[in-house]
Design a protein around this motif. Sequence first.
Motif, PDB file in Angstrom:
ATOM      1  N   UNK A  49      -0.932  10.578   0.384  1.00 49.02           N
ATOM      2  CA  UNK A  49      -2.255  10.501   1.000  1.00 49.02           C
ATOM      3  C   UNK A  49      -3.074   9.261   0.622  1.00 49.02           C
ATOM      4  N   UNK A  50      -3.008   8.821  -0.626  1.00 46.96           N
ATOM      5  CA  UNK A  50      -3.814   7.678  -1.060  1.00 46.96           C
ATOM      6  C   UNK A  50      -2.990   6.402  -1.198  1.00 46.96           C
ATOM      7  N   UNK A  51      -1.807   6.387  -0.632  1.00 43.76           N
ATOM      8  CA  UNK A  51      -0.917   5.238  -0.744  1.00 43.76           C
ATOM      9  C   UNK A  51      -1.569   3.994  -0.147  1.00 43.76           C
ATOM     10  N   UNK A  52      -1.438   2.870  -0.857  1.00 47.25           N
ATOM     11  CA  UNK A  52      -1.942   1.597  -0.357  1.00 47.25           C
ATOM     12  C   UNK A  52      -1.050   1.139   0.795  1.00 47.25           C
ATOM     13  N   UNK A  53      -1.649   0.568   1.818  1.00 46.67           N
ATOM     14  CA  UNK A  53      -0.882   0.125   2.981  1.00 46.67           C
ATOM     15  C   UNK A  53       0.039  -1.026   2.589  1.00 46.67           C
ATOM     16  N   UNK A  54       1.299  -0.978   3.004  1.00 45.72           N
ATOM     17  CA  UNK A  54       2.241  -2.047   2.679  1.00 45.72           C
ATOM     18  C   UNK A  54       1.881  -3.396   3.296  1.00 45.72           C
ATOM     19  N   UNK A  55       1.021  -3.412   4.307  1.00 46.19           N
ATOM     20  CA  UNK A  55       0.748  -4.647   5.050  1.00 46.19           C
ATOM     21  C   UNK A  55      -0.047  -5.672   4.267  1.00 46.19           C
ATOM     22  N   UNK A  56      -0.589  -5.286   3.112  1.00 42.17           N
ATOM     23  CA  UNK A  56      -1.255  -6.258   2.251  1.00 42.17           C
ATOM     24  C   UNK A  56      -2.762  -6.365   2.385  1.00 42.17           C
ATOM     25  N   UNK A  57      -3.382  -5.504   3.178  1.00 37.03           N
ATOM     26  CA  UNK A  57      -4.843  -5.580   3.308  1.00 37.03           C
ATOM     27  C   UNK A  57      -5.569  -5.032   2.091  1.00 37.03           C
ATOM     28  N   UNK A  58      -4.888  -4.190   1.311  1.00 38.41           N
ATOM     29  CA  UNK A  58      -5.528  -3.529   0.178  1.00 38.41           C
ATOM     30  C   UNK A  58      -6.162  -2.204   0.555  1.00 38.41           C
ATOM     31  N   UNK A  59      -6.128  -1.858   1.825  1.00 32.68           N
ATOM     32  CA  UNK A  59      -6.697  -0.591   2.303  1.00 32.68           C
ATOM     33  C   UNK A  59      -5.675   0.533   2.163  1.00 32.68           C
ATOM     34  N   UNK A  60      -6.160   1.771   2.099  1.00 29.58           N
ATOM     35  CA  UNK A  60      -5.219   2.895   2.095  1.00 29.58           C
ATOM     36  C   UNK A  60      -4.462   2.959   3.419  1.00 29.58           C
ATOM     37  N   UNK A  61      -3.207   3.306   3.348  1.00 29.34           N
ATOM     38  CA  UNK A  61      -2.352   3.411   4.531  1.00 29.34           C
ATOM     39  C   UNK A  61      -2.990   4.309   5.592  1.00 29.34           C
ATOM     40  N   UNK A  62      -3.590   5.416   5.164  1.00 29.92           N
ATOM     41  CA  UNK A  62      -4.177   6.379   6.102  1.00 29.92           C
ATOM     42  C   UNK A  62      -5.314   5.775   6.924  1.00 29.92           C
ATOM     43  N   UNK A  63      -5.980   4.739   6.413  1.00 27.21           N
ATOM     44  CA  UNK A  63      -7.087   4.115   7.147  1.00 27.21           C
ATOM     45  C   UNK A  63      -6.710   2.741   7.694  1.00 27.21           C
ATOM     46  N   UNK A  64      -5.493   2.320   7.468  1.00 24.57           N
ATOM     47  CA  UNK A  64      -5.070   0.986   7.883  1.00 24.57           C
ATOM     48  C   UNK A  64      -4.033   1.097   8.998  1.00 24.57           C
ATOM     49  N   UNK A  65      -2.768   1.058   8.674  1.00 26.96           N
ATOM     50  CA  UNK A  65      -1.710   1.026   9.683  1.00 26.96           C
ATOM     51  C   UNK A  65      -1.229   2.397  10.163  1.00 26.96           C
ATOM     52  N   UNK A  66      -1.411   3.434   9.379  1.00 32.84           N
ATOM     53  CA  UNK A  66      -0.870   4.728   9.783  1.00 32.84           C
ATOM     54  C   UNK A  66      -1.424   5.222  11.127  1.00 32.84           C
ATOM     55  N   UNK A  67      -2.732   5.070  11.409  1.00 36.09           N
ATOM     56  CA  UNK A  67      -3.205   5.486  12.741  1.00 36.09           C
ATOM     57  C   UNK A  67      -2.552   4.699  13.884  1.00 36.09           C
ATOM     58  N   UNK A  68      -2.176   3.464  13.618  1.00 33.57           N
ATOM     59  CA  UNK A  68      -1.491   2.664  14.632  1.00 33.57           C
ATOM     60  C   UNK A  68      -0.081   3.191  14.847  1.00 33.57           C
ATOM     61  N   UNK A  69       0.632   3.451  13.762  1.00 32.93           N
ATOM     62  CA  UNK A  69       1.993   3.967  13.857  1.00 32.93           C
ATOM     63  C   UNK A  69       2.012   5.350  14.498  1.00 32.93           C
ATOM     64  N   UNK A  70       0.976   6.138  14.250  1.00 34.20           N
ATOM     65  CA  UNK A  70       0.892   7.486  14.814  1.00 34.20           C
ATOM     66  C   UNK A  70       0.451   7.477  16.277  1.00 34.20           C
ATOM     67  N   UNK A  71      -0.050   6.335  16.755  1.00 33.20           N
ATOM     68  CA  UNK A  71      -0.482   6.242  18.140  1.00 33.20           C
ATOM     69  C   UNK A  71      -1.890   6.749  18.392  1.00 33.20           C
ATOM     70  N   UNK A  72      -2.646   7.002  17.319  1.00 37.80           N
ATOM     71  CA  UNK A  72      -4.012   7.492  17.498  1.00 37.80           C
ATOM     72  C   UNK A  72      -5.018   6.365  17.656  1.00 37.80           C
ATOM     73  N   UNK A  73      -4.570   5.129  17.406  1.00 38.46           N
ATOM     74  CA  UNK A  73      -5.415   3.954  17.587  1.00 38.46           C
ATOM     75  C   UNK A  73      -4.520   2.783  17.946  1.00 38.46           C
TER      76      UNK A  73
END
Length: 127
Positions: free
Chosen positions: A6-30
């Motif tokens: 749940x609190x994993x840092x996004x691998x993309x390097x922004x420093x944001x949590x995955x859940x608020x960074x790339x995960x919504x994109x991968x899930x298709x919700x944004x």
Amino acid sequence: MGKTMPDQQCPCGTGSPLARCCQPLLAGTRAPNTALELMRSRYTAFVLNDAAYLAASWHPSTRPADVTVPAGIEWRRLRIRDTQLGGPDDVTGAVEFVAHFRTQDGTRDFLHERSRFERQDGRWVYV
């Protein structure tokens, strides 16, 4: 897609949590708002072994028939070197990046590429 915390840092390097960074994109919700955001989310898809997202975000004219994530590679870090256009109001863009990885035998290497992106039906796609 690989297991995430749940609190994993996004691998993309922004420093944001995955859940608020790339995960919504991968899930298709944004949808990605910029070419850079799509580039970062595609890197995250490689890290998380999400071939479906890679295929969906790939321009149909250049997408291979079988989109797979290479086996035996541990993606370590993404560095963005340059961007050209690719903003919220643009229709094309380019992102130069270096993706560092390690192979199963421990060899360290990197992929240096200037990727092209364009909007298709209002969505950013990798060309």
